[in-house]
Scaffold this motif. Structure first.
Motif, mmCIF file in Angstrom:
data_model
loop_
_atom_site.group_PDB
_atom_site.id
_atom_site.type_symbol
_atom_site.label_atom_id
_atom_site.label_comp_id
_atom_site.label_asym_id
_atom_site.label_seq_id
_atom_site.Cartn_x
_atom_site.Cartn_y
_atom_site.Cartn_z
ATOM 1 N N ILE A 208 -24.689 10.251 -0.348
ATOM 2 C CA ILE A 208 -23.585 9.846 -1.205
ATOM 3 C C ILE A 208 -22.351 10.655 -0.810
ATOM 4 O O ILE A 208 -22.467 11.770 -0.304
ATOM 5 N N GLY A 209 -21.184 10.085 -1.022
ATOM 6 C CA GLY A 209 -19.973 10.786 -0.613
ATOM 7 C C GLY A 209 -18.788 10.418 -1.474
ATOM 8 O O GLY A 209 -18.787 9.411 -2.196
ATOM 9 N N ILE A 210 -17.755 11.237 -1.392
ATOM 10 C CA ILE A 210 -16.514 11.010 -2.108
ATOM 11 C C ILE A 210 -15.363 11.497 -1.238
ATOM 12 O O ILE A 210 -15.508 12.453 -0.466
ATOM 13 N N ALA A 211 -14.226 10.805 -1.319
ATOM 14 C CA ALA A 211 -13.009 11.207 -0.612
ATOM 15 C C ALA A 211 -11.843 11.116 -1.583
ATOM 16 O O ALA A 211 -11.649 10.089 -2.250
ATOM 17 N N VAL A 212 -11.072 12.185 -1.683
ATOM 18 C CA VAL A 212 -9.946 12.263 -2.616
ATOM 19 C C VAL A 212 -8.664 12.487 -1.811
ATOM 20 O O VAL A 212 -8.459 13.578 -1.262
ATOM 21 N N PRO A 213 -7.810 11.472 -1.700
ATOM 22 C CA PRO A 213 -6.567 11.634 -0.941
ATOM 23 C C PRO A 213 -5.377 11.984 -1.831
ATOM 24 O O PRO A 213 -5.244 11.490 -2.953
ATOM 25 N N LEU A 214 -4.519 12.845 -1.330
ATOM 26 C CA LEU A 214 -3.218 13.118 -1.925
ATOM 27 C C LEU A 214 -2.158 12.609 -0.948
ATOM 28 O O LEU A 214 -2.208 12.927 0.243
ATOM 29 N N VAL A 215 -1.218 11.827 -1.463
ATOM 30 C CA VAL A 215 -0.275 11.124 -0.605
ATOM 31 C C VAL A 215 1.154 11.560 -0.923
ATOM 32 O O VAL A 215 1.558 11.616 -2.086
ATOM 33 N N ARG A 216 1.891 11.862 0.126
ATOM 34 C CA ARG A 216 3.322 12.128 0.041
ATOM 35 C C ARG A 216 4.043 10.978 0.735
ATOM 36 O O ARG A 216 3.870 10.761 1.947
ATOM 37 N N ALA A 217 4.806 10.189 -0.024
ATOM 38 C CA ALA A 217 5.524 9.042 0.532
ATOM 39 C C ALA A 217 7.014 9.321 0.488
ATOM 40 O O ALA A 217 7.534 9.843 -0.511
ATOM 41 N N LYS A 218 7.711 8.968 1.551
ATOM 42 C CA LYS A 218 9.158 9.175 1.628
ATOM 43 C C LYS A 218 9.814 7.919 2.173
ATOM 44 O O LYS A 218 9.367 7.362 3.177
ATOM 45 N N LEU A 219 10.854 7.474 1.491
ATOM 46 C CA LEU A 219 11.579 6.271 1.895
ATOM 47 C C LEU A 219 13.063 6.583 2.016
ATOM 48 O O LEU A 219 13.658 7.178 1.116
ATOM 49 N N THR A 220 13.645 6.208 3.114
ATOM 50 C CA THR A 220 15.097 6.254 3.298
ATOM 51 C C THR A 220 15.515 4.952 3.953
ATOM 52 O O THR A 220 14.757 4.347 4.714
ATOM 53 N N GLY A 221 16.713 4.523 3.671
ATOM 54 C CA GLY A 221 17.182 3.285 4.283
ATOM 55 C C GLY A 221 18.630 3.006 3.979
ATOM 56 O O GLY A 221 19.240 3.603 3.090
ATOM 57 N N SER A 222 19.173 2.088 4.733
ATOM 58 C CA SER A 222 20.533 1.625 4.514
ATOM 59 C C SER A 222 20.602 0.148 4.872
ATOM 60 O O SER A 222 19.832 -0.351 5.693
ATOM 61 N N SER A 223 21.502 -0.558 4.203
ATOM 62 C CA SER A 223 21.689 -1.985 4.458
ATOM 63 C C SER A 223 23.180 -2.284 4.599
ATOM 64 O O SER A 223 24.021 -1.667 3.929
ATOM 65 N N ARG A 224 23.468 -3.248 5.426
ATOM 66 C CA ARG A 224 24.853 -3.709 5.629
ATOM 67 C C ARG A 224 24.872 -5.215 5.395
ATOM 68 O O ARG A 224 24.229 -5.967 6.143
ATOM 69 N N ALA A 225 25.540 -5.642 4.345
ATOM 70 C CA ALA A 225 25.612 -7.058 3.987
ATOM 71 C C ALA A 225 26.931 -7.646 4.486
ATOM 72 O O ALA A 225 28.001 -7.061 4.276
ATOM 73 N N THR A 226 26.849 -8.804 5.113
ATOM 74 C CA THR A 226 28.028 -9.465 5.664
ATOM 75 C C THR A 226 28.062 -10.913 5.195
ATOM 76 O O THR A 226 27.063 -11.633 5.331
#
Length: 441
Positions: A208-226
């Motif tokens: 039997i087994g178990i896995a416990v993940p800790l997640v660091r998520a980072k989002l950056t972005g830019s948009s140019r509307a024309t």
């Protein structure tokens, strides 16, 4: 990464499993620290003007602004829902390390016999169990930076938002209906996943087994509307004011989140064996403990059932895993899953592992893309506007896994691995790297 000094006494295996379970429950019960999710930040990339709502593309005249709440924004069928959910699918399909490693046991003549040929695979499983009372404990860190959606680069993603049909029956009459907004997006989403895992031999045939993940998520972005205006001199569509008409507007987004990912549990039953081969049944599940809104997990429970086969041919150990993944997420399908590969003992301290890891979509995905818009007026007509350059295709995943396990002490192994995508499906990184440390007691 976790491990124990060479002179440190090993913890009781049962106590270690219970402690890991308590950590998982405590983390699962933890409340998010911020009400601003990464999905909220993602939507800001497509919010222009002052209305504050996703896809509300305000222009100077309010009536025309509302006409750019495009008809494609219909729940799961619009472009933003596709991107958000495709990212969620990719996060939920991040593989964990193998449930067994190091010295394992096969059965010959009804008696357990230690197998010490290699340290085993990394993103696959072999049939042999750890053996009664034995414990594998470890931790690893994986880095993922998403770079493409169905083969199209995320740093140059083009989406188009058409005007609604508000005039006659023909789209494009009046002519300003031919004006559309083209949005060029530069998106960067990265994850750092730290997983603590343990596998315990209940008896000589069951792990039997178990896995416990800790997640660091980072989002950056830019948009140019024309604004792409059909007749610029007569167009009522612009950003800014009547005195300061603009055809270009910009939006930016940045945010991060940290928390529990999708906890996984595993059960492996050793079914049959010969002198050089073995077969097992592997069942694992993932709880929807990771926040889908923050791209930390899939947000739903999944169950995977696989048959496992492995063999030993001197220092060469081939293996295969094949089965089905049953998905509880509303916007995801069930999938056929499989892994085929080998691990090879290169020396007394180094094991090389190579695999092909596949996940194949069953049925039609609910993550649809909008159909092109066809303008039938005015002349010259007709004109077809593709709302995105993202292809409409089935999301089958195939990855190459290449790694090594290096013995650094009597029971310690350093684990390194690269996971390389071979298909342009879903939202994908260029490479996923993993490094970790594990020990067998």
């Amino acid at each position: 990464m976790m491990g124990f000094p060479l002179g440190f006494s090993a913890p009781n295996p049962g106590e270690s499993m219970r402690a890991l379970g308590l950590v998982a429950l405590a983390l699962a019960a933890a409340s998010p620290l911020s009400a601003q999710t990464l999905r909220d930040n993602f939507s800001r990339l497509y919010t222009f003007g002052q209305c504050g709502r996703p896809l509300c593309l305000d222009v100077n005249a309010a009536v025309h602004g509302e006409h750019y709440n495009p008809s494609v924004a219909q729940g799961e069928d619009n472009l933003l829902a596709f991107l958000e959910n495709a990212i969620g699918v990719a996060v939920g399909n991040i593989p964990f390390s193998a449930a067994a490693s190091g010295v394992t046991f096969s059965f010959e003549g009804g008696a357990p016999v230690a197998t010490t040929v290699s340290a085993g695979p990394i993103f696959a499983d072999r049939a042999e169990t750890l053996g009664q009372g034995r414990l594998l404990f470890g931790a690893n860190v994986s880095g993922i930076s998403f770079s493409k959606v169905r083969g199209k680069p995320l740093d140059n993603l083009v989406l188009r938002f058409p005007h609604q049909n508000v005039g006659g029956a023909a789209l494009g009459d009046p002519s300003f209906e031919r004006d559309y907004i083209e949005v060029a997006t530069n998106l960067d989403l990265s994850l750092l996943v730290t997983t603590v895992y343990a596998t315990y031999g209940v008896n000589d045939r069951i792990d039997i087994g178990i896995a416990v993940p800790l997640v660091r998520a980072k989002l950056t972005g830019s948009s140019r509307a024309t604004f792409i205006q059909f007749q610029p001199q007569n167009s009522p569509h612009f950003f800014g004011t009547e005195q300061n008409r603009q055809v270009v507007a910009n939006a930016e987004a940045e945010g991060s989140a940290f928390g529990l990912g999708d906890i996984a549990g595993r059960l492996k039953i050793y079914l049959a064996s010969g002198t050089t081969y073995g077969f097992a049944l592997l069942t694992d599940f993932r709880l929807g403990t990771g926040s889908e809104e923050d791209f930390l997990g899939s947000g739903a429970t999944t169950l995977r059932v696989q048959g496992v086969g492995s063999a030993r041919m001197g220092n060469f150990s081939p293996h295969f895993n094949a089965g089905v993944l049953l998905n509880g997420a509303e916007n995801q399908t069930n999938r056929l899953v499989g892994t085929v590969g080998f691990d090879q003992l290169l020396g007394e301290q180094i094991t090389f592992a190579g695999d092909l890891v596949g996940s194949f979509q069953l049925g039609e995905s609910p993550l649809g893309l909008p159909d092109p818009v066809v303008y039938t007026a005015p002349a010259p007509a007709p004109f077809t506007l593709n709302l995105t350059d993202i292809p409409d295709k089935t999301d089958h995943f195939l990855d190459a896994s290449v790694g090594a396990k290096i013995l650094v002490g009597p029971d310690f192994r350093v684990v390194t691995n690269l996971l390389l995508p071979l298909t342009n499906s879903g939202v994908r990184p260029s490479v996923t790297w993993t490094v970790g440390l594990e020990r067998t007691f």
